[in-house]
Design a protein around this motif. Structure first.
Motif, PDB file in Angstrom:
ATOM      1  N   ASN A  74       1.269  -1.174   0.056  1.00  0.00           N
ATOM      2  CA  ASN A  74       0.136   0.055  -0.048  1.00  0.00           C
ATOM      3  C   ASN A  74       0.941   1.283   0.007  1.00  0.00           C
ATOM      4  O   ASN A  74       1.482   1.716   0.839  1.00  0.00           O
ATOM      5  CB  ASN A  74      -1.180   0.122   1.429  1.00  0.00           C
ATOM      6  N   LEU A  75       1.193   1.295  -0.864  1.00  0.00           N
ATOM      7  CA  LEU A  75       2.187   2.947  -1.414  1.00  0.00           C
ATOM      8  C   LEU A  75       1.542   3.810  -1.981  1.00  0.00           C
ATOM      9  O   LEU A  75       0.101   3.561  -2.679  1.00  0.00           O
ATOM     10  CB  LEU A  75       3.601   2.594  -2.132  1.00  0.00           C
ATOM     11  N   SER A  76       1.904   5.260  -2.132  1.00  0.00           N
ATOM     12  CA  SER A  76       1.042   6.515  -2.524  1.00  0.00           C
ATOM     13  C   SER A  76       1.457   5.853  -4.613  1.00  0.00           C
ATOM     14  O   SER A  76       0.829   6.763  -5.243  1.00  0.00           O
ATOM     15  CB  SER A  76       2.214   7.723  -2.995  1.00  0.00           C
ATOM     16  N   GLU A  77       2.440   5.030  -4.635  1.00  0.00           N
ATOM     17  CA  GLU A  77       2.632   4.795  -6.268  1.00  0.00           C
ATOM     18  C   GLU A  77       0.907   3.848  -6.750  1.00  0.00           C
ATOM     19  O   GLU A  77       1.393   3.808  -7.501  1.00  0.00           O
ATOM     20  CB  GLU A  77       3.822   3.993  -6.707  1.00  0.00           C
ATOM     21  N   GLY A  78       0.484   3.389  -5.858  1.00  0.00           N
ATOM     22  CA  GLY A  78      -0.388   2.735  -6.286  1.00  0.00           C
ATOM     23  C   GLY A  78      -0.187   1.522  -5.858  1.00  0.00           C
ATOM     24  O   GLY A  78       0.245   1.068  -4.806  1.00  0.00           O
ATOM     25  N   SER A 112     -13.503  11.082   6.480  1.00  0.00           N
ATOM     26  CA  SER A 112     -11.850  10.452   6.946  1.00  0.00           C
ATOM     27  C   SER A 112     -12.717  10.923   8.435  1.00  0.00           C
ATOM     28  O   SER A 112     -12.982  10.691   8.852  1.00  0.00           O
ATOM     29  CB  SER A 112     -10.208  11.154   6.456  1.00  0.00           C
ATOM     30  N   SER A 174      -8.630   6.413  -7.180  1.00  0.00           N
ATOM     31  CA  SER A 174      -7.146   5.794  -7.415  1.00  0.00           C
ATOM     32  C   SER A 174      -6.914   4.693  -8.218  1.00  0.00           C
ATOM     33  O   SER A 174      -8.007   3.626  -7.523  1.00  0.00           O
ATOM     34  CB  SER A 174      -5.907   6.106  -6.323  1.00  0.00           C
ATOM     35  N   ARG A 176      -5.166   3.072  -5.919  1.00  0.00           N
ATOM     36  CA  ARG A 176      -4.916   2.392  -4.655  1.00  0.00           C
ATOM     37  C   ARG A 176      -5.565   1.072  -4.974  1.00  0.00           C
ATOM     38  O   ARG A 176      -7.144   1.410  -4.935  1.00  0.00           O
ATOM     39  CB  ARG A 176      -4.098   3.107  -3.821  1.00  0.00           C
ATOM     40  N   TYR A 178      -5.776  -0.906  -0.595  1.00  0.00           N
ATOM     41  CA  TYR A 178      -5.716  -0.847   0.821  1.00  0.00           C
ATOM     42  C   TYR A 178      -6.566  -2.182   1.895  1.00  0.00           C
ATOM     43  O   TYR A 178      -7.199  -3.321   0.538  1.00  0.00           O
ATOM     44  CB  TYR A 178      -6.971   0.081   1.914  1.00  0.00           C
ATOM     45  N   ARG A 202      -1.246   2.695   9.628  1.00  0.00           N
ATOM     46  CA  ARG A 202      -0.552   4.202  10.385  1.00  0.00           C
ATOM     47  C   ARG A 202       0.678   4.659  11.667  1.00  0.00           C
ATOM     48  O   ARG A 202       0.725   3.739  12.102  1.00  0.00           O
ATOM     49  CB  ARG A 202      -1.223   5.590  10.679  1.00  0.00           C
TER      50      ARG A 202
END
Length: 203
Positions: A74-78, A112, A174, A176, A178, A202
């Motif tokens: 699970n990274l911001s890169e997808g 959120s 996106s 991504r 999860y 997190r």
């Protein structure tokens, strides 16, 4: 029968590892002058999308490939994959034991939810201030069902309940993925809400 034993072992190993996901891992076994490639597919032919540093920590793994040889992160890169042989699970409780901080969100409408073991939970709707959610109690299902957690919110302000479960989740906005799906039901923040969203671990 013997010819199928290695493949069967890999499948069982992957299934056993998946029981505790998502979870934090560290990169291990990579030379100090090298990096661990992030790939678009769980194989060496997958396009390289980036790389992790040889001392990277706190890498969230959401699932393993069927043969257990590749881990999806699970990274911001997808959606990215890395070789599982270069990852080591970090010590710590399973996320559903309530000892891991979570960051959750959803869309339509945008909202959120943040959770920290010491601070509790807070809910934020788009354009509004964060509202604390007092967790009156939490519980796990009977029968040893791993990867499911229930919360009951009560007290001043909002009240309601939430269920979190180990299930791949897409935010629909996106690329991504999860590892945790959240169903959230709240009253006291205006009209009663029934929301579904995704959560990430997190620090």
């Amino acid at each position: 029968m013997r010819a199928f034993a290695p493949a069967l072992f890999c499948l069982l190993a992957g299934a056993a590892s998946a029981e505790g996901l998502p979870a934090f891992y560290s990169v291990t076994g990579v030379s100090a002058d090298d990096r661990l490639n992030l790939r678009a597919a769980p194989n060496v032919q997958g396009a390289i999308l980036g790389a992790l540093e040889p001392d990277a920590r706190g890498v969230e793994v959401i699932r393993f490939s069927e043969d257990g040889k590749w881990a999806q992160l699970n990274l911001s890169e997808g959606v990215v994959w890395v070789s599982a042989r270069y990852l080591a699970r970090e010590e710590g409780a399973e996320w559903w034991q309530g000892e891991t901080a979570l960051s959750c969100h959803g869309t339509e409408p945008f909202w959120s939810l943040a959770y920290a073991p010491e601070a509790g939970a807070s809910f934020t709707a788009m354009g509004q201030e964060a509202q604390p959610l007092a967790i009156a109690w939490s519980a796990l299902p009977q029968g040893g069902h791993l990867g499911v957690l229930g919360w009951r919110f009560a007290g001043e302000g909002a009240e309601g309940f939430a269920t979190l479960r180990r299930e791949l989740c897409s935010d629909g906005m996106s690329d991504r993925l999860y590892g945790i799906t959240l169903d959230l039901f709240l009253a006291g923040t205006g009209a009663p809400l029934g929301l579904r969203g995704c959560c990430a671990l997190r620090r």
